[in-house]
Write an enzyme that holds these catalytic residues in place. Structure first.
Site, PDB file in Angstrom:
ATOM      1  N   LYS A   1      50.122 -25.292  -4.383  1.00 36.72           N
ATOM      2  CA  LYS A   1      49.108 -24.233  -4.380  1.00 36.72           C
ATOM      3  C   LYS A   1      48.304 -24.273  -3.085  1.00 36.72           C
ATOM      4  O   LYS A   1      48.122 -25.332  -2.501  1.00 36.72           O
ATOM      5  CB  LYS A   1      48.131 -24.455  -5.541  1.00 36.72           C
ATOM      6  CG  LYS A   1      48.644 -24.014  -6.885  1.00 36.72           C
ATOM      7  CD  LYS A   1      47.476 -24.047  -7.868  1.00 36.72           C
ATOM      8  CE  LYS A   1      47.948 -24.031  -9.308  1.00 36.72           C
ATOM      9  NZ  LYS A   1      46.850 -24.321 -10.238  1.00 36.72           N
TER      10      LYS A   1
ATOM     11  N   HIS B   1      33.315 -26.986 -16.672  1.00 39.39           N
ATOM     12  CA  HIS B   1      33.836 -28.348 -16.458  1.00 39.39           C
ATOM     13  C   HIS B   1      32.732 -29.387 -16.683  1.00 39.39           C
ATOM     14  O   HIS B   1      32.960 -30.417 -17.306  1.00 39.39           O
ATOM     15  CB  HIS B   1      34.337 -28.525 -15.011  1.00 39.39           C
ATOM     16  CG  HIS B   1      35.569 -27.742 -14.669  1.00 39.39           C
ATOM     17  ND1 HIS B   1      35.642 -26.915 -13.572  1.00 39.39           N
ATOM     18  CD2 HIS B   1      36.778 -27.679 -15.269  1.00 39.39           C
ATOM     19  CE1 HIS B   1      36.854 -26.380 -13.506  1.00 39.39           C
ATOM     20  NE2 HIS B   1      37.565 -26.813 -14.531  1.00 39.39           N
TER      21      HIS B   1
ATOM     22  N   ARG C   1      38.928 -23.139 -23.971  1.00 34.64           N
ATOM     23  CA  ARG C   1      37.859 -22.140 -24.087  1.00 34.64           C
ATOM     24  C   ARG C   1      38.137 -21.142 -25.189  1.00 34.64           C
ATOM     25  O   ARG C   1      37.265 -20.761 -25.939  1.00 34.64           O
ATOM     26  CB  ARG C   1      37.702 -21.397 -22.752  1.00 34.64           C
ATOM     27  CG  ARG C   1      37.144 -22.251 -21.651  1.00 34.64           C
ATOM     28  CD  ARG C   1      37.436 -21.679 -20.313  1.00 34.64           C
ATOM     29  NE  ARG C   1      38.877 -21.609 -20.092  1.00 34.64           N
ATOM     30  CZ  ARG C   1      39.452 -21.352 -18.934  1.00 34.64           C
ATOM     31  NH1 ARG C   1      38.724 -21.096 -17.883  1.00 34.64           N
ATOM     32  NH2 ARG C   1      40.769 -21.340 -18.822  1.00 34.64           N
TER      33      ARG C   1
ATOM     34  N   SER D   1      37.701 -21.402 -12.976  1.00 34.95           N
ATOM     35  CA  SER D   1      37.702 -21.540 -11.506  1.00 34.95           C
ATOM     36  C   SER D   1      38.384 -20.327 -10.882  1.00 34.95           C
ATOM     37  O   SER D   1      37.963 -19.835  -9.834  1.00 34.95           O
ATOM     38  CB  SER D   1      38.462 -22.802 -11.089  1.00 34.95           C
ATOM     39  OG  SER D   1      37.850 -23.936 -11.614  1.00 34.95           O
TER      40      SER D   1
HETATM   41  O1  PNS Z   1      42.734 -27.484 -13.894  1.00 36.06           O
HETATM   42  P1  PNS Z   1      44.175 -27.197 -14.211  1.00 36.06           P
HETATM   43  O2  PNS Z   1      44.846 -26.518 -13.031  1.00 36.06           O
HETATM   44  O3  PNS Z   1      44.350 -26.431 -15.487  1.00 36.06           O
HETATM   45  O4  PNS Z   1      44.885 -28.637 -14.406  1.00 36.06           O
HETATM   46  C1  PNS Z   1      46.265 -28.724 -14.650  1.00 36.06           C
HETATM   47  C2  PNS Z   1      46.741 -30.192 -14.603  1.00 36.06           C
HETATM   48  C3  PNS Z   1      46.301 -30.855 -13.306  1.00 36.06           C
HETATM   49  C4  PNS Z   1      46.152 -30.956 -15.758  1.00 36.06           C
HETATM   50  C5  PNS Z   1      48.295 -30.178 -14.729  1.00 36.06           C
HETATM   51  O5  PNS Z   1      48.827 -29.278 -13.806  1.00 36.06           O
HETATM   52  C6  PNS Z   1      48.918 -31.552 -14.509  1.00 36.06           C
HETATM   53  O6  PNS Z   1      48.764 -32.441 -15.301  1.00 36.06           O
HETATM   54  N1  PNS Z   1      49.638 -31.712 -13.374  1.00 36.06           N
HETATM   55  C7  PNS Z   1      50.238 -32.979 -12.999  1.00 36.06           C
HETATM   56  C8  PNS Z   1      51.770 -32.908 -13.027  1.00 36.06           C
HETATM   57  C9  PNS Z   1      52.284 -33.125 -14.430  1.00 36.06           C
HETATM   58  O7  PNS Z   1      52.060 -34.142 -15.044  1.00 36.06           O
HETATM   59  N2  PNS Z   1      53.013 -32.125 -14.929  1.00 36.06           N
HETATM   60  C10 PNS Z   1      53.580 -32.132 -16.261  1.00 36.06           C
HETATM   61  C11 PNS Z   1      52.598 -31.564 -17.271  1.00 36.06           C
HETATM   62  S1  PNS Z   1      53.293 -31.452 -18.852  1.00 36.06           S
END
Ligand code: PNS
Length: 166
Positions: free
Chosen positions: A47, A23, A97, A135
């Site tokens: 979660k 990150h 990645r 993570s």
């Molecule tokens: O670090 P992560 O868990 O891969 O991040 C995922 C994240 C936070 C980017 C994604 O879950 C997100 O954008 N969540 C917010 C809700 C949302 O907008 N959902 C629709 C996505 S298409």
């Protein structure tokens, strides 16, 4: 009237549970590309995270503070594109990645584009050394008593040790 979006501002969203060296690598790369970057932690009530949002913010603050002058930290809930629009950001940055990340990231990027066509998703690749760091694996290694040295910032290692001692 349509809001003008800042071409210079990007959002780097994620769970950051915990922040890894991968990150940080992406944060460094996007801090060079954009004038301002908001690293935004999702407040995900579904979660059960290892670290609270406050702990994640504190760790991120200690690894970005002073090192990156154009990075700010924030939290958000709800739709990412709604948050990005509130901030008037024009881009969402996501780290990729390996090809295995691509499918899910593409799906998310296209869905976000459908929800808000004015926001572009920018994919960035971390240094190869971090191509296998996540993570999720860090949490698993920690749970099973392994060493995460070199995978996460020292402050995160320490926080993990503190958790183990509890
Ligand atoms: O670090 P992560 O868990 O891969 O991040 C995922 C994240 C936070 C980017 C994604 O879950 C997100 O954008 N969540 C917010 C809700 C949302 O907008 N959902 C629709 C996505 S298409």
């Amino acid at each position: 009237m349509r809001k003008a979006l800042s071409r210079k501002l990007a959002i780097y969203p994620g769970t950051f549970d915990p922040v890894t060296n991968g990150h940080i690598d992406i944060i460094e790369r996007c801090s060079k590309l954009f004038s301002q970057v908001i690293v935004a932690i999702l407040i995900n009530t579904d979660k059960a995270p290892l670290f609270s949002v406050d702990e994640r913010l504190t760790m991120l603050r200690s690894v970005t503070w002073k090192r990156f002058r154009n990075i700010t930290l924030d939290t958000f809930d709800g739709l990412l594109v709604d948050y990005a629009m509130r901030k008037k950001a024009s881009a969402i940055v996501r780290g990729i990645r390996a090809i295995s990340d691509y499918e899910y990231e593409l799906q998310m990027a296209l869905m976000n584009r459908r929800l808000e066509p004015r926001i572009e998703t920018v994919f960035m690749m971390p240094a190869e050394a971090y191509s296998y760091v996540s993570s999720k694996l860090v949490r698993e290694i920690f749970m099973l008593g392994g060493s995460v040295k070199g995978l996460v910032p020292v402050v995160v290692e320490q926080k993990l040790r503190d958790k183990r001692a509890l």
